[in-house]
Design a protein around this motif. Structure first.
Motif, mmCIF file in Angstrom:
data_model
loop_
_atom_site.group_PDB
_atom_site.id
_atom_site.type_symbol
_atom_site.label_atom_id
_atom_site.label_comp_id
_atom_site.label_asym_id
_atom_site.label_seq_id
_atom_site.Cartn_x
_atom_site.Cartn_y
_atom_site.Cartn_z
ATOM 1 N N CYS A 92 -9.260 -4.408 4.990
ATOM 2 C CA CYS A 92 -7.952 -3.837 4.660
ATOM 3 C C CYS A 92 -6.848 -4.849 4.932
ATOM 4 C CB CYS A 92 -7.697 -2.569 5.480
ATOM 5 S SG CYS A 92 -8.929 -1.273 5.229
ATOM 6 N N PHE A 93 -6.197 -5.317 3.871
ATOM 7 C CA PHE A 93 -5.013 -6.158 3.988
ATOM 8 C C PHE A 93 -3.811 -5.226 4.146
ATOM 9 C CE2 PHE A 93 -8.074 -8.844 2.053
ATOM 10 C CZ PHE A 93 -7.691 -10.166 2.246
ATOM 11 N N VAL A 94 -3.036 -5.386 5.212
ATOM 12 C CA VAL A 94 -1.969 -4.434 5.520
ATOM 13 C C VAL A 94 -0.596 -5.091 5.403
ATOM 14 C CG1 VAL A 94 -1.057 -2.821 7.238
ATOM 15 C CG2 VAL A 94 -3.535 -3.213 7.082
ATOM 16 N N SER A 95 0.319 -4.387 4.715
ATOM 17 C CA SER A 95 1.694 -4.844 4.564
ATOM 18 C C SER A 95 2.614 -3.627 4.642
ATOM 19 C CB SER A 95 1.885 -5.575 3.238
ATOM 20 O OG SER A 95 3.195 -6.089 3.128
ATOM 21 N N VAL A 133 3.069 -5.018 11.272
ATOM 22 C CA VAL A 133 3.112 -4.293 10.000
ATOM 23 C C VAL A 133 2.518 -2.882 10.115
ATOM 24 C CG1 VAL A 133 3.121 -6.345 8.543
ATOM 25 C CG2 VAL A 133 0.927 -5.330 9.224
ATOM 26 N N GLY A 134 2.029 -2.533 11.314
ATOM 27 C CA GLY A 134 1.518 -1.178 11.516
ATOM 28 C C GLY A 134 0.006 -1.047 11.434
ATOM 29 N N LYS A 135 -0.727 -2.124 11.739
ATOM 30 C CA LYS A 135 -2.188 -2.075 11.672
ATOM 31 C C LYS A 135 -2.762 -1.098 12.697
ATOM 32 C CE LYS A 135 -2.716 -6.506 12.312
ATOM 33 N NZ LYS A 135 -1.253 -6.858 12.381
ATOM 34 N N SER A 136 -2.274 -1.165 13.933
ATOM 35 C CA SER A 136 -2.781 -0.274 14.986
ATOM 36 C C SER A 136 -2.409 1.179 14.715
ATOM 37 C CB SER A 136 -2.239 -0.708 16.354
ATOM 38 O OG SER A 136 -2.652 -2.022 16.668
ATOM 39 N N GLU A 187 2.015 10.084 16.830
ATOM 40 C CA GLU A 187 3.416 9.709 16.702
ATOM 41 C C GLU A 187 3.609 8.255 17.120
ATOM 42 O OE1 GLU A 187 5.875 12.441 18.828
ATOM 43 O OE2 GLU A 187 5.149 14.196 17.727
ATOM 44 N N GLY A 188 3.964 7.426 16.156
ATOM 45 C CA GLY A 188 4.230 6.028 16.438
ATOM 46 C C GLY A 188 5.673 5.819 16.849
ATOM 47 N N GLY A 207 1.258 6.377 5.985
ATOM 48 C CA GLY A 207 2.483 6.712 6.708
ATOM 49 C C GLY A 207 2.168 7.316 8.058
ATOM 50 N N ALA A 208 3.182 7.431 8.894
ATOM 51 C CA ALA A 208 3.002 7.986 10.237
ATOM 52 C C ALA A 208 4.272 8.686 10.684
ATOM 53 C CB ALA A 208 2.651 6.876 11.230
#
Length: 263
Positions: free
Chosen positions: A112-115, A25-28, A40-41, A188-189
């Motif tokens: 932090c709950f990440v979605s 979900v993009g935690k890292s 930049e992911g 965002g990234a």
């Protein structure tokens, strides 16, 4: 069930943050962008990439002060590995998180709950509710929900996502929203793969600058909230106690009790 405990009012020299959620979900990436907004992911591979818990030191600054934020990145629940036999159960990952915290951190300032924005579906809510049971009521006062991949949506669309979540009639969703007392934040990234689809350098630069303009206020709002959390913390031993008491098997309890003693 214990009542919610108010956070301990104390300004910390450093801020300890736990990042949790489903796999991929993009935690890292969230952590990397907090450290460097130009990070930049790349597109998600569909496979779990974070195998262990890691603590990342991120320096966040305000006009007057500088804060060290220790952000704990964790393996995602519902883990999918290339070798399916290596995939771990949610309970195994929760035990891994608890053991890491026991050895490295004594207090938490934020959870932090990440979605993923626009993809916060029933599956996420099931995962979040299992994490709430894992954490117990103590950490509700320092918990927040973060939607990632918001760089691909206009603010009006993000507001729609927020309204849909906060006004949901589903019990699982209401439980998560009510638990996260610190509220909902966007993130965002820059997507490297997206930029590389354009051969024209001028187009890439224009897209990059537009993305940065959209991402910057999201990052700043989240960073400021994490800084504000320096004034409030919860002891990690509450989590370890809750984890130990949730296991009824005598053998498992004995093993966890050994693991749940803070150094």
């Amino acid at each position: 069930m214990q009542p919610n405990k108010k956070c301990q009012k104390k300004t910390s020299d450093s801020i300890n943050v736990l990042v949790i959620g489903r796999s991929q979900v993009g935690k890292s990436t969230l952590i990397h962008v907090l450290a460097n907004p130009h990070y930049e992911g790349s597109l998600a591979t569909g496979m779990a990439e974070t195998k262990e818990c890691y603590s990342h030191k991120v320096l966040l600054t305000t006009n007057e002060d500088e804060y060290t934020v220790n952000i704990v990145d964790t393996p995602g629940l519902q883990e999918v590995r290339h070798d399916t036999e290596e995939s771990r159960s949610n309970k195994q990952i929760q035990n891994l998180i608890a053991t890491f915290l026991k050895h490295n951190i004594q207090t938490l300032n934020a959870v932090c709950f990440v979605s993923v924005a626009g993809k916060t579906h029933q599956n996420d809510m099931v995962i979040f509710n299992s994490l709430i049971d894992f954490l117990g009521p103590t950490y509700s006062s320092i918990s927040m929900l973060i939607l990632t991949h918001c760089d691909g949506f206009q603010n009006s669309r993000l507001d729609e996502f927020k309204e849909k979540l906060t006004s949901s009639e589903y019990d699982e969703c209401k439980k998560v929203i009510n638990y996260c007392k610190l509220g909902l934040y966007y993130h965002g990234a820059i997507n490297r793969d997206e930029l590389e689809t354009h051969n024209d350098e001028n187009i890439r630069v224009r897209i990059l600058n537009t993305k940065l303009e959209h991402i910057k206020p999201m990052r700043e709002a989240l960073a400021q909230k994490l800084i504000d959390c320096a004034n409030c913390s919860q002891p990690v031993d509450d989590l370890l106690t809750n984890l130990c008491s949730s296991h009824n098997n005598d053998h498992t309890r004995k093993k966890l009790t050994r693991n749940c003693q803070l150094i």
